[in-house]
Design a protein around this motif. Sequence first.
Motif: not given
Length: 279
Positions: A225-240
């Motif tokens: 997704g090229g970090s352009k499509i954020l799934l909930i897993g990406n959101v959680i990973e970024q928060e950590f």
Amino acid sequence: MNSEKKGAAIGKALLSGPYLIWMAGFTLIPLAMIIWYGLTDKGGGLTMANVIAIASADHAKALWLSLGLSLVSTVLCLLIAYPLAMILRGRGAAAGGFIVFIFILPMWMNFLLRTLAWQTLLEKNGVINGILNWLHLPSQSMINTPSAIVLGMVYNFLPFMVLPIYNVLSKIDDNIINAAMDLGANSFERFTRIWLPLSIPGIISGITMVFVPSLTTFVISDLLGGSKILLIGNVIEQEFTRGSNWHLGSGLSLVLMVFILISMAMIAKYDKNGEGTAF
């Protein structure tokens, strides 16, 4: 006799010791930490704000997108896996087992490498567009799209759908099918009244084993997704990792645990004997 029984019980307890230590160190303690961080603020006070944050516009959008793509991936895996499992079952135990082995062989490769391979295939100057250009066909924009993420999910998680369904189908007695044929049941009736009902445990296990990792994944969406499509897993990973907000990341993780608990409840209800998971 009593001393022998006590000795056997002590022996079993000692043998289970390493497993209990493993469970405590890598499952129970991390889970307790997630619950603690998720239900507290940076000052240590109890709060539900981290969990309720899932209702914010950005987080809700990521969650619904994750649910949608996970559902599509699970349905596609089921539509592909069930006919394949039927074919493998029809080839007999020896041939079917060998084909299953060949089918799961790519799983021995690192998950990240398998996903990177698809990135090479789908990118703008990748293998697929190179072949299309060689055939004088227009290039396709495939990378950094929801379709690319679904493709990555289906490729990586398809074996988890095939194996439990094949395991259940392989246990169905041929005499049952032959009896149905003798009684005049056609192919559609045999499928709807015998094959499908008896394979429900494998289907439920397969759906769970595909849907849950698809919902929680962030590597596939990062790469395809090229970090352009954020799934909930990406959101959680970024928060950590980027925001260093373990409390919010843990709170959002607790929301995903609800889906995991629902999946476990479904398995407990429809696959009580573990028929769909014993492979």
